[in-house]
Design an enzyme around this catalytic site. Structure first.
Site, PDB file in Angstrom:
ATOM      1  N   HIS A 204      18.383   7.059   4.122  1.00 19.93           N
ATOM      2  CA  HIS A 204      18.859   5.771   3.611  1.00 19.93           C
ATOM      3  C   HIS A 204      18.725   4.626   4.610  1.00 19.93           C
ATOM      4  O   HIS A 204      18.988   3.484   4.274  1.00 19.93           O
ATOM      5  CB  HIS A 204      20.325   5.878   3.177  1.00 19.93           C
ATOM      6  CG  HIS A 204      21.271   5.977   4.329  1.00 19.93           C
ATOM      7  ND1 HIS A 204      21.454   7.128   5.036  1.00 19.93           N
ATOM      8  CD2 HIS A 204      22.054   5.047   4.923  1.00 19.93           C
ATOM      9  CE1 HIS A 204      22.321   6.921   6.007  1.00 19.93           C
ATOM     10  NE2 HIS A 204      22.697   5.655   5.973  1.00 19.93           N
TER      11      HIS A 204
HETATM   12  C1  UD1 Z   1      25.952   1.612   4.791  1.00 23.98           C
HETATM   13  C2  UD1 Z   1      26.142   1.491   6.298  1.00 23.98           C
HETATM   14  C3  UD1 Z   1      25.476   2.672   6.989  1.00 23.98           C
HETATM   15  C4  UD1 Z   1      25.938   3.992   6.413  1.00 23.98           C
HETATM   16  C5  UD1 Z   1      25.684   3.973   4.912  1.00 23.98           C
HETATM   17  C6  UD1 Z   1      26.109   5.249   4.245  1.00 23.98           C
HETATM   18  C7  UD1 Z   1      26.251  -0.791   7.192  1.00 23.98           C
HETATM   19  C8  UD1 Z   1      25.519  -1.790   7.980  1.00 23.98           C
HETATM   20  N1  UD1 Z   1      25.528   0.296   6.815  1.00 23.98           N
HETATM   21  O1  UD1 Z   1      24.565   1.461   4.531  1.00 23.98           O
HETATM   22  O2  UD1 Z   1      25.801   2.638   8.364  1.00 23.98           O
HETATM   23  O3  UD1 Z   1      25.233   5.040   7.022  1.00 23.98           O
HETATM   24  O4  UD1 Z   1      26.420   2.868   4.357  1.00 23.98           O
HETATM   25  O5  UD1 Z   1      25.732   5.241   2.903  1.00 23.98           O
HETATM   26  O6  UD1 Z   1      27.421  -0.962   6.925  1.00 23.98           O
HETATM   27  N2  UD1 Z   1      24.597   0.430  -3.278  1.00 23.98           N
HETATM   28  C9  UD1 Z   1      24.927   0.826  -4.541  1.00 23.98           C
HETATM   29  N3  UD1 Z   1      26.177   1.352  -4.734  1.00 23.98           N
HETATM   30  C10 UD1 Z   1      27.080   1.493  -3.743  1.00 23.98           C
HETATM   31  C11 UD1 Z   1      26.732   1.055  -2.458  1.00 23.98           C
HETATM   32  C12 UD1 Z   1      25.488   0.534  -2.232  1.00 23.98           C
HETATM   33  O7  UD1 Z   1      24.122   0.732  -5.465  1.00 23.98           O
HETATM   34  O8  UD1 Z   1      28.188   1.995  -4.010  1.00 23.98           O
HETATM   35  C13 UD1 Z   1      23.226  -0.103  -3.026  1.00 23.98           C
HETATM   36  C14 UD1 Z   1      23.128  -1.594  -3.201  1.00 23.98           C
HETATM   37  O9  UD1 Z   1      21.872  -1.871  -3.717  1.00 23.98           O
HETATM   38  C15 UD1 Z   1      23.215  -2.105  -1.784  1.00 23.98           C
HETATM   39  C16 UD1 Z   1      22.509  -1.010  -1.013  1.00 23.98           C
HETATM   40  O10 UD1 Z   1      22.847   0.190  -1.694  1.00 23.98           O
HETATM   41  O11 UD1 Z   1      22.629  -3.353  -1.614  1.00 23.98           O
HETATM   42  C17 UD1 Z   1      22.935  -0.919   0.425  1.00 23.98           C
HETATM   43  O12 UD1 Z   1      24.359  -0.790   0.539  1.00 23.98           O
HETATM   44  P1  UD1 Z   1      25.116  -1.310   1.850  1.00 23.98           P
HETATM   45  O13 UD1 Z   1      26.554  -1.038   1.761  1.00 23.98           O
HETATM   46  O14 UD1 Z   1      24.685  -2.687   2.151  1.00 23.98           O
HETATM   47  O15 UD1 Z   1      24.479  -0.440   3.004  1.00 23.98           O
HETATM   48  P2  UD1 Z   1      24.056   1.104   3.065  1.00 23.98           P
HETATM   49  O16 UD1 Z   1      22.573   1.181   3.090  1.00 23.98           O
HETATM   50  O17 UD1 Z   1      24.795   1.921   2.067  1.00 23.98           O
END
Ligand code: UD1
Length: 362
Positions: A204
């Site tokens: 991820h």
């Molecule tokens: C975040 C953390 C990362 C951790 C990871 C675990 C930061 C900078 N990164 O990254 O350290 O390893 O979580 O998963 O805080 N999304 C969904 N549903 C959700 C959450 C996210 O669809 O419940 C999608 C959205 O499109 C979003 C993307 O995932 O834009 C990224 O989510 P985000 O929370 O920004 O960062 P992660 O890549 O999950």
């Protein structure tokens, strides 16, 4: 003592659950704030259920956004909660944007911060988590570390010994607490797998999945490995989105993200793990399951020096060669790192109580 704990994203939940249980056992007042950084049922609710986490006292509902937007939204929503709750200490865990945002707010309002999993460094500032770690550790009052390398990193940055507490790895508390329950998971039957005959993949990191050439190369390597070892790939939403446009997953068993117990059962039964996750490098080290980390660096070097982890990088040929090599070897039997023993939450609460008594006596 009144302790306010923050959770935001998936890797936070298993770090806070054992701490909340220990605080409650020892009669402390505990408040739980969920920032809502992760919000899907299978990224958040499933973990509350599996880990027996209480319903948050406050849910900030911030959701996704750019780093600046997400961090700012958490800060703006958390400030009034902190002013209302007035805890003795705020506990943040890990390195996600919610960790950084709540640390900034607390520090500026003069509320002491304890950081669980302090001191880890990848020395790669292109990684958003590295920025979060550096700023959080710079501001936090109590730095609770999982390993001696983390203590050394903090000392090298000039942090006085009085703020550093080597308490061990709290993720392992959750693992130990739930191992029995995970044995009751029927995930292997549901997927038609038997223990020791498959590998698990998670990906991820933006550096791996947002860059099409890198993702295509990694997927090619995984398809090649899958010819020898079937690979199960529970897919983070960020990755799923990229795969839909990129394609190229034939031969890989793609799944939606799994809850804590099913995922733990899947990993515990696996022959090999390929991942870019931080926590999984630690969990495989505890299980002594070979792990290939698909990254150029790790903030968890102890999983290499004393664990089952190998830094594989992102070159497809190297990933395939290392995977085939790992399959030739018998799994290791080295002892797990010190204080990865399921008792870290109790040591953290000891530190908090000692700090609070000293502070109350002033
Ligand atoms: C975040 C953390 C990362 C951790 C990871 C675990 C930061 C900078 N990164 O990254 O350290 O390893 O979580 O998963 O805080 N999304 C969904 N549903 C959700 C959450 C996210 O669809 O419940 C999608 C959205 O499109 C979003 C993307 O995932 O834009 C990224 O989510 P985000 O929370 O920004 O960062 P992660 O890549 O999950």
């Amino acid at each position: 003592m009144k302790v306010l704990s923050i959770v935001g994203a998936r890797p936070n939940f298993m770090k806070v659950a054992p701490l909340l249980r220990c605080l409650s056992r020892r009669g402390h007042e505990s408040v739980l704030v969920h920032t809502g950084q992760h919000y899907d049922a299978n990224m958040s609710d499933a973990f509350f259920r599996d880990l027996g986490l209480p319903t948050p006292d406050h849910h900030l509902g911030v959701g996704s956004g750019s780093h600046a937007q997400q961090t700012a939204k958490v800060m703006a929503a958390f400030e009034p909660v902190l002013l209302q709750e007035r805890p003795d200490v705020v506990v943040v865990v890990g390195d996600v944007n919610s960790t950084l945002a709540c640390t900034l707010v607390s520090s500026k309002l003069g509320v002491p911060v304890a950081h669980v999993e302090a001191g880890l460094r990848s020395r790669d500032r292109t990684m958003p988590e590295e920025i979060n770690r550096l700023v959080t550790d710079c501001l936090a009052d109590l730095l609770l570390t999982p390993s001696p390398d983390a203590d050394d990193n903090l000392r090298a940055e000039g942090v006085p010994d009085a703020r550093i507490f080597h308490v061990g790895n709290i993720m392992i508390d959750s693992l130990v607490d739930h191992l029995q329950a995970a044995r009751g998971s029927d995930i292997l039957q549901r997927l038609g797998l038997s223990a020791g005959t498959y590998g698990v993949v998670t990906l991820h990191r933006p550096s791996n999945v947002d860059e099409p050439a890198t993702l295509t190369g990694i997927l090619g390597a995984l398809r090649e490995i899958a010819k020898t070892l079937p690979l199960v790939f529970p897919c983070h939403p960020r990755t799923r989105e990229r795969l839909q446009s990129g394609g190229g997953t034939e031969g890989l068993h793609l799944l939606d993200p799994l809850g804590y117990l099913d995922f733990m059962a899947l990993v515990a039964g696996s022959r090999l793990v390929l991942t870019d996750s931080g926590g999984l490098q630690e969990e495989t080290t505890w299980h002594r399951i070979p792990c290939l980390t698909i990254r150029e660096n790790t903030e968890r070097p102890i999983t290499i020096s004393q664990g089952s982890n190998v830094l594989a990088g992102t070159d497809p040929g190297t990933i395939v060669a290392l995977a085939l090599e790992a399959l030739q070897k018998a799994p290791g039997s080295q002892p797990v790192p010190a204080l990865w023993d399921g008792k870290t939450a109790a040591r953290i609460v000891d530190v908090l109580e000692g700090w609070w008594r000293a502070r109350s006596a002033d």
